[in-house]
Design a protein around this motif. Structure first.
Motif, PDB file in Angstrom:
ATOM      1  N   LEU A 139       0.831  -1.206   0.000  1.00 46.00           N
ATOM      2  CA  LEU A 139       0.000   0.000   0.000  1.00 46.00           C
ATOM      3  C   LEU A 139       0.869   1.261   0.000  1.00 46.00           C
ATOM      4  O   LEU A 139       0.508   2.273  -0.616  1.00 46.00           O
ATOM      5  N   ARG A 140       1.996   1.212   0.675  1.00 49.81           N
ATOM      6  CA  ARG A 140       2.918   2.354   0.642  1.00 49.81           C
ATOM      7  C   ARG A 140       3.484   2.548  -0.767  1.00 49.81           C
ATOM      8  O   ARG A 140       3.586   3.680  -1.259  1.00 49.81           O
ATOM      9  N   ARG A 141       3.855   1.449  -1.412  1.00 48.75           N
ATOM     10  CA  ARG A 141       4.402   1.556  -2.766  1.00 48.75           C
ATOM     11  C   ARG A 141       3.364   2.077  -3.748  1.00 48.75           C
ATOM     12  O   ARG A 141       3.709   2.746  -4.717  1.00 48.75           O
ATOM     13  N   ALA A 142       2.093   1.797  -3.470  1.00 49.40           N
ATOM     14  CA  ALA A 142       1.012   2.283  -4.321  1.00 49.40           C
ATOM     15  C   ALA A 142       0.496   3.657  -3.886  1.00 49.40           C
ATOM     16  O   ALA A 142      -0.522   4.127  -4.392  1.00 49.40           O
ATOM     17  N   ALA A 143       1.199   4.278  -2.929  1.00 50.69           N
ATOM     18  CA  ALA A 143       0.851   5.618  -2.444  1.00 50.69           C
ATOM     19  C   ALA A 143      -0.581   5.676  -1.915  1.00 50.69           C
ATOM     20  O   ALA A 143      -1.288   6.662  -2.110  1.00 50.69           O
ATOM     21  N   LEU A 144      -0.982   4.609  -1.219  1.00 50.43           N
ATOM     22  CA  LEU A 144      -2.350   4.541  -0.713  1.00 50.43           C
ATOM     23  C   LEU A 144      -2.397   4.369   0.808  1.00 50.43           C
ATOM     24  O   LEU A 144      -3.450   4.578   1.422  1.00 50.43           O
ATOM     25  N   ALA A 170      -1.566  -2.126  -5.659  1.00 47.39           N
ATOM     26  CA  ALA A 170      -0.945  -2.680  -4.449  1.00 47.39           C
ATOM     27  C   ALA A 170      -1.076  -4.196  -4.421  1.00 47.39           C
ATOM     28  O   ALA A 170      -0.142  -4.904  -4.031  1.00 47.39           O
ATOM     29  N   ARG A 171      -2.243  -4.717  -4.819  1.00 49.03           N
ATOM     30  CA  ARG A 171      -2.458  -6.168  -4.852  1.00 49.03           C
ATOM     31  C   ARG A 171      -1.470  -6.834  -5.806  1.00 49.03           C
ATOM     32  O   ARG A 171      -0.931  -7.912  -5.511  1.00 49.03           O
ATOM     33  N   ALA A 172      -1.224  -6.194  -6.949  1.00 44.92           N
ATOM     34  CA  ALA A 172      -0.258  -6.743  -7.901  1.00 44.92           C
ATOM     35  C   ALA A 172       1.159  -6.701  -7.336  1.00 44.92           C
ATOM     36  O   ALA A 172       1.952  -7.627  -7.539  1.00 44.92           O
ATOM     37  N   LEU A 173       1.483  -5.636  -6.615  1.00 46.23           N
ATOM     38  CA  LEU A 173       2.836  -5.479  -6.078  1.00 46.23           C
ATOM     39  C   LEU A 173       3.093  -6.374  -4.871  1.00 46.23           C
ATOM     40  O   LEU A 173       4.249  -6.653  -4.547  1.00 46.23           O
ATOM     41  N   ALA A 174       2.023  -6.837  -4.209  1.00 47.21           N
ATOM     42  CA  ALA A 174       2.182  -7.608  -2.975  1.00 47.21           C
ATOM     43  C   ALA A 174       2.928  -8.916  -3.195  1.00 47.21           C
ATOM     44  O   ALA A 174       3.582  -9.426  -2.277  1.00 47.21           O
ATOM     45  N   THR A 175       2.833  -9.493  -4.392  1.00 41.63           N
ATOM     46  CA  THR A 175       3.539 -10.754  -4.660  1.00 41.63           C
ATOM     47  C   THR A 175       4.982 -10.520  -5.099  1.00 41.63           C
ATOM     48  O   THR A 175       5.666 -11.451  -5.507  1.00 41.63           O
ATOM     49  N   ARG A 176       5.422  -9.259  -5.024  1.00 39.03           N
ATOM     50  CA  ARG A 176       6.788  -8.858  -5.384  1.00 39.03           C
ATOM     51  C   ARG A 176       7.149  -9.318  -6.811  1.00 39.03           C
ATOM     52  O   ARG A 176       8.121 -10.050  -7.018  1.00 39.03           O
ATOM     53  N   PRO A 177       6.372  -8.880  -7.790  1.00 43.27           N
ATOM     54  CA  PRO A 177       6.626  -9.312  -9.173  1.00 43.27           C
ATOM     55  C   PRO A 177       7.891  -8.694  -9.733  1.00 43.27           C
ATOM     56  O   PRO A 177       8.336  -7.631  -9.280  1.00 43.27           O
ATOM     57  N   ARG A 178       8.434  -9.360 -10.725  1.00 39.63           N
ATOM     58  CA  ARG A 178       9.581  -8.796 -11.449  1.00 39.63           C
ATOM     59  C   ARG A 178       9.131  -7.899 -12.592  1.00 39.63           C
ATOM     60  O   ARG A 178       9.871  -7.011 -13.020  1.00 39.63           O
ATOM     61  N   ILE A 197      -1.524   7.935 -10.684  1.00 38.95           N
ATOM     62  CA  ILE A 197      -1.102   6.656 -11.262  1.00 38.95           C
ATOM     63  C   ILE A 197       0.143   6.850 -12.124  1.00 38.95           C
ATOM     64  O   ILE A 197       1.086   6.046 -12.071  1.00 38.95           O
ATOM     65  N   GLU A 198       0.174   7.926 -12.907  1.00 37.24           N
ATOM     66  CA  GLU A 198       1.344   8.173 -13.756  1.00 37.24           C
ATOM     67  C   GLU A 198       2.587   8.421 -12.916  1.00 37.24           C
ATOM     68  O   GLU A 198       3.681   7.953 -13.258  1.00 37.24           O
ATOM     69  N   GLU A 199       2.446   9.139 -11.818  1.00 39.14           N
ATOM     70  CA  GLU A 199       3.590   9.356 -10.927  1.00 39.14           C
ATOM     71  C   GLU A 199       4.074   8.039 -10.348  1.00 39.14           C
ATOM     72  O   GLU A 199       5.286   7.802 -10.227  1.00 39.14           O
ATOM     73  N   LEU A 200       3.136   7.149 -10.003  1.00 36.38           N
ATOM     74  CA  LEU A 200       3.504   5.845  -9.473  1.00 36.38           C
ATOM     75  C   LEU A 200       4.250   5.012 -10.507  1.00 36.38           C
ATOM     76  O   LEU A 200       5.237   4.345 -10.201  1.00 36.38           O
ATOM     77  N   ILE A 201       3.754   5.029 -11.746  1.00 36.81           N
ATOM     78  CA  ILE A 201       4.413   4.271 -12.810  1.00 36.81           C
ATOM     79  C   ILE A 201       5.868   4.693 -12.930  1.00 36.81           C
ATOM     80  O   ILE A 201       6.779   3.856 -13.030  1.00 36.81           O
TER      81      ILE A 201
END
Length: 262
Positions: A139-144, A170-178, A197-201
């Motif tokens: 959630l932190r990585r997704a700025a939420l 955040a759900r996608a990032l939780a599995t630590r994808p490459r 979203i663009e800033e996050l990308i």
């Protein structure tokens, strides 16, 4: 022209001679492209050109559609994800995907949405305390995180559309994808959410390879390092974004980005 395949930096995902079919119809034709670590790559092209199908082939989601299949190679850090014995579920944890419209699980809380990828693991899933740490990190990585940290037990459906899309991220990032695949991730969002979203990308490129399909050429120019142009299922041109938009080599690319069709 033959698409550019050379790229600076370590190649994380290598696509070679990829064809994708719906029954007898070939909708992606001989695609070859590299995606490197530390890069955001955009795929642009008119509706129906095959760009979303190409994206879905990169984590074997394409084959979940009836009568759909893919041929060719998709190498994740040198391993062919289509090789015999490779588990597509494991592939999708390593090559995660976020779709055009937010898709939170309505029966799950905000917290449980983030760690949904671990629920199917059963006894092998991390302990709840570890999952809590994973959820907070994602959630932190997704700025939420700051917006939902006091609401983690609430339904995900209480969030705004932009927040729901960041929750899916955040759900996608939780599995630590490459690799992170984004299919028109801002198409249904308001301008303020689009900006977030663009800033996050742009920020995520530091530790995950990002591939984004977008119909918005201005968005591709803002967020990507390299851009690929597709037409009628073929990769027409792949180049550094600034060069593709200012000095395309193929006349079809120039015609598209100048608005003569599409």
């Amino acid at each position: 022209m033959v698409p550019e395949t050379g790229i600076e930096g370590e190649v994380r995902l290598r696509v070679r001679n990829l064809d994708a079919f719906y029954g007898a119809e070939r909708v992606v034709r001989g695609a070859s492209i590299d995606f490197a670590t530390g890069h955001v790559s955009a795929i642009i092209g008119p509706s129906g050109c095959g760009k979303s199908t190409l994206l879905r082939c990169l984590n074997r989601l394409h084959e979940t559609v009836r009568a759909a299949r893919a041929e060719g190679e998709v190498l994740l850090d040198g391993l062919d994800i289509y090789a015999r014995g490779v588990n597509p579920v494991v592939v999708r944890r390593q090559v995660a995907m976020v779709f055009q419209r937010p898709t939170p699980f309505p029966m799950y809380s905000i917290r449980d949405n983030v760690v949904a990828g671990y629920r199917a693991a059963g006894r092998t899933a991390p302990p709840r305390a570890v999952q809590d740490e994973i959820a907070e990190s994602a959630l932190r990585r997704a700025a939420l995180w700051d917006e939902v940290k006091d609401r983690l037990r609430e339904s995900a459906m209480t969030l705004s559309g932009g927040q729901q899309q960041r929750l899916c991220l955040a759900r996608a990032l939780a599995t630590r994808p490459r690799v992170l695949l984004l299919d028109e991730p801002t198409a249904s969002l308001d301008p303020q959410s689009v900006q977030k979203i663009e800033e996050l990308i742009y920020e995520l490129r530091r530790d995950v390879t990002v591939v984004v399909v977008t119909h918005n050429m201005q968005q591709a120019a803002r967020v990507s390092d390299r851009t690929a142009f597709m037409l009628h299922g073929e990769l027409i041109e792949v180049a550094p974004t600034a060069r593709l938009f200012t000095a395309p080599e193929d006349p079809r690319t120039e015609a598209y980005i100048t608005g003569r069709f599409g």
